[in-house]
Structures are given as structure tokens and as C-alpha cells.
Design a protein around this motif. Structure first.
Motif, PDB file in Angstrom:
ATOM      1  N   GLN A 115       0.840  -1.187   0.000  1.00  0.00           N
ATOM      2  CA  GLN A 115       0.000   0.000   0.000  1.00  0.00           C
ATOM      3  C   GLN A 115       0.876   1.238   0.000  1.00  0.00           C
ATOM      4  N   ALA A 116       0.727   2.020  -1.064  1.00  0.00           N
ATOM      5  CA  ALA A 116       1.447   3.284  -1.177  1.00  0.00           C
ATOM      6  C   ALA A 116       0.566   4.400  -0.633  1.00  0.00           C
ATOM      7  N   PRO A 117       1.165   5.515  -0.224  1.00  0.00           N
ATOM      8  CA  PRO A 117       0.369   6.623   0.318  1.00  0.00           C
ATOM      9  C   PRO A 117      -0.706   7.076  -0.660  1.00  0.00           C
ATOM     10  N   GLY A 118      -1.940   7.184  -0.171  1.00  0.00           N
ATOM     11  CA  GLY A 118      -3.035   7.648  -0.995  1.00  0.00           C
ATOM     12  C   GLY A 118      -3.599   6.630  -1.957  1.00  0.00           C
ATOM     13  N   LYS A 119      -3.106   5.396  -1.890  1.00  0.00           N
ATOM     14  CA  LYS A 119      -3.572   4.353  -2.809  1.00  0.00           C
ATOM     15  C   LYS A 119      -4.164   3.196  -2.024  1.00  0.00           C
ATOM     16  N   GLN A 120      -4.944   2.390  -2.723  1.00  0.00           N
ATOM     17  CA  GLN A 120      -5.514   1.208  -2.095  1.00  0.00           C
ATOM     18  C   GLN A 120      -4.458   0.124  -1.951  1.00  0.00           C
ATOM     19  N   ARG A 121      -4.664  -0.717  -0.981  1.00  0.00           N
ATOM     20  CA  ARG A 121      -3.785  -1.865  -0.806  1.00  0.00           C
ATOM     21  C   ARG A 121      -3.990  -2.808  -1.995  1.00  0.00           C
ATOM     22  N   GLU A 122      -2.888  -3.305  -2.538  1.00  0.00           N
ATOM     23  CA  GLU A 122      -2.970  -4.153  -3.720  1.00  0.00           C
ATOM     24  C   GLU A 122      -2.174  -5.436  -3.535  1.00  0.00           C
ATOM     25  N   LEU A 123      -2.674  -6.493  -4.170  1.00  0.00           N
ATOM     26  CA  LEU A 123      -2.005  -7.783  -4.113  1.00  0.00           C
ATOM     27  C   LEU A 123      -0.799  -7.776  -5.041  1.00  0.00           C
ATOM     28  N   VAL A 124       0.339  -8.167  -4.497  1.00  0.00           N
ATOM     29  CA  VAL A 124       1.579  -8.194  -5.270  1.00  0.00           C
ATOM     30  C   VAL A 124       1.904  -9.606  -5.740  1.00  0.00           C
ATOM     31  N   ALA A 125       1.789 -10.565  -4.830  1.00  0.00           N
ATOM     32  CA  ALA A 125       2.178 -11.927  -5.164  1.00  0.00           C
ATOM     33  C   ALA A 125       1.517 -12.911  -4.206  1.00  0.00           C
ATOM     34  N   SER A 126       1.300 -14.126  -4.707  1.00  0.00           N
ATOM     35  CA  SER A 126       0.710 -15.195  -3.898  1.00  0.00           C
ATOM     36  C   SER A 126       1.467 -16.492  -4.151  1.00  0.00           C
ATOM     37  N   ILE A 127       1.454 -17.360  -3.139  1.00  0.00           N
ATOM     38  CA  ILE A 127       2.077 -18.672  -3.313  1.00  0.00           C
ATOM     39  C   ILE A 127       1.281 -19.696  -2.524  1.00  0.00           C
ATOM     40  N   SER A 128       0.939 -20.803  -3.166  1.00  0.00           N
ATOM     41  CA  SER A 128       0.178 -21.848  -2.498  1.00  0.00           C
ATOM     42  C   SER A 128       1.088 -22.650  -1.567  1.00  0.00           C
ATOM     43  N   GLY A 129       0.479 -23.483  -0.737  1.00  0.00           N
ATOM     44  CA  GLY A 129       1.260 -24.313   0.160  1.00  0.00           C
ATOM     45  C   GLY A 129       2.221 -25.225  -0.584  1.00  0.00           C
ATOM     46  N   GLY A 130       1.823 -25.633  -1.785  1.00  0.00           N
ATOM     47  CA  GLY A 130       2.661 -26.500  -2.599  1.00  0.00           C
ATOM     48  C   GLY A 130       3.681 -25.776  -3.441  1.00  0.00           C
ATOM     49  N   GLY A 131       3.664 -24.433  -3.387  1.00  0.00           N
ATOM     50  CA  GLY A 131       4.683 -23.656  -4.080  1.00  0.00           C
ATOM     51  C   GLY A 131       4.277 -23.059  -5.415  1.00  0.00           C
ATOM     52  N   ASN A 132       3.004 -23.178  -5.775  1.00  0.00           N
ATOM     53  CA  ASN A 132       2.570 -22.528  -7.014  1.00  0.00           C
ATOM     54  C   ASN A 132       2.476 -21.027  -6.779  1.00  0.00           C
ATOM     55  N   ALA A 133       3.220 -20.268  -7.572  1.00  0.00           N
ATOM     56  CA  ALA A 133       3.363 -18.835  -7.334  1.00  0.00           C
ATOM     57  C   ALA A 133       2.754 -18.018  -8.462  1.00  0.00           C
ATOM     58  N   ASP A 134       2.302 -16.840  -8.091  1.00  0.00           N
ATOM     59  CA  ASP A 134       1.772 -15.895  -9.064  1.00  0.00           C
ATOM     60  C   ASP A 134       2.137 -14.496  -8.600  1.00  0.00           C
ATOM     61  N   VAL A 135       2.524 -13.648  -9.533  1.00  0.00           N
ATOM     62  CA  VAL A 135       2.850 -12.264  -9.209  1.00  0.00           C
ATOM     63  C   VAL A 135       2.081 -11.338 -10.121  1.00  0.00           C
ATOM     64  N   ASP A 136       1.837 -10.133  -9.627  1.00  0.00           N
ATOM     65  CA  ASP A 136       1.134  -9.140 -10.417  1.00  0.00           C
ATOM     66  C   ASP A 136       1.977  -8.738 -11.630  1.00  0.00           C
ATOM     67  N   ASP A 137       1.293  -8.349 -12.706  1.00  0.00           N
ATOM     68  CA  ASP A 137       2.014  -7.965 -13.916  1.00  0.00           C
ATOM     69  C   ASP A 137       2.975  -6.812 -13.679  1.00  0.00           C
ATOM     70  N   SER A 138       2.658  -5.935 -12.731  1.00  0.00           N
ATOM     71  CA  SER A 138       3.489  -4.761 -12.481  1.00  0.00           C
ATOM     72  C   SER A 138       4.866  -5.127 -11.934  1.00  0.00           C
ATOM     73  N   VAL A 139       5.011  -6.330 -11.389  1.00  0.00           N
ATOM     74  CA  VAL A 139       6.289  -6.743 -10.796  1.00  0.00           C
ATOM     75  C   VAL A 139       6.839  -8.002 -11.440  1.00  0.00           C
ATOM     76  N   LYS A 140       6.149  -8.500 -12.452  1.00  0.00           N
ATOM     77  CA  LYS A 140       6.582  -9.735 -13.096  1.00  0.00           C
ATOM     78  C   LYS A 140       7.978  -9.561 -13.694  1.00  0.00           C
ATOM     79  N   GLY A 141       8.810 -10.558 -13.465  1.00  0.00           N
ATOM     80  CA  GLY A 141      10.181 -10.492 -13.944  1.00  0.00           C
ATOM     81  C   GLY A 141      11.125  -9.778 -13.001  1.00  0.00           C
TER      82      GLY A 141
END
Length: 113
Positions: free
Chosen positions: A38-64
Motif C-alpha cells: 500500500q502506497a500513500p493515498g492508494k488502495q492496498r494491492e495484491l503483489v504476489a501469492s504462493i500456495s502451500g505446494g509452491g505454485n506462485a503468481d505475481v502481479d504484472d506490475s512486478v513480473k520479472g
């Protein structure tokens, strides 16, 4: 449930940081874990998630640039952040959804020259 985040700080553009989040009070290995920011003045946003088994996903804004990982033995969640940009500056929160959403205390990341 306790989520203790650490690793934030001040870094120059192009630099790297690794955030950590130590979890307790949950069956860590069974749960999907998330990093939000969460940046000042902005809504909290999801950046990345990972399942218990290790399957990961990241937002396009931080991909790579950002990588989420976990160590189920150490009950710790990580976010490796490379090639940081000023727009990545925010408070970063680790989080888990267990009926309701639980949040860590947040760690400040500031990217500035």
C-alpha cells in the motif's frame, strides 16, 4: 495468528531487497500466503501469492522483477525484489486468508536516489 514481516528499507532505484514474513499460529504449509502493498493515498494491492505446494503468481506490475517463495519448515514467506523502481515504494504486508484475512504489521520499502 501472527505474521511478522521484516526486511524493508531504503534502496536506490535498480537495487534489491528481500522481505521475510515469519508465521505462527497457523498450519503454514497448508495455506496460500500473500504479499500486499500500500502506497500513500492508494488502495492496498495484491503483489504476489504462493500456495502451500509452491505454485506462485505475481502481479504484472512486478513480473520479472519480484519472486515470491516460502520455506514451510521455517514457516517463513519471502519476497525477493530486484530492479526496484520508485513506484515500488510502499508498505508491504504479508497476509493469509483463514475465514477472515490476517495481516502482518507491514514493512516499509522506499526506493529513492
Amino acid at each position: 495468528v501472527q505474521l511478522q514481516a521484516s526486511g524493508g528499507g531504503l534502496v536506490q532505484p535498480g537495487g534489491s531487497l528481500r522481505l521475510s514474513c515469519k508465521a505462527s499460529g497457523i498450519n503454514f504449509g497448508l495455506n496460500t500466503m500473500d504479499w500486499y502493498r500500500q502506497a500513500p493515498g492508494k488502495q492496498r494491492e495484491l503483489v504476489a501469492s504462493i500456495s502451500g505446494g509452491g505454485n506462485a503468481d505475481v502481479d504484472d506490475s512486478v513480473k520479472g522483477r519480484f519472486t515470491i517463495s516460502r520455506d514451510n519448515v521455517r514457516r517463513t514467506l519471502y519476497l525477493q525484489m530486484n530492479s526496484l523502481k520508485p513506484e515500488d515504494s510502499a508498505i508491504y504486508y504479508c497476509s493469509v486468508a483463514l475465514g477472515r484475512r490476517y495481516w502482518g504489521q507491514g514493512t516499509q520499502v522506499t526506493v529513492s536516489s
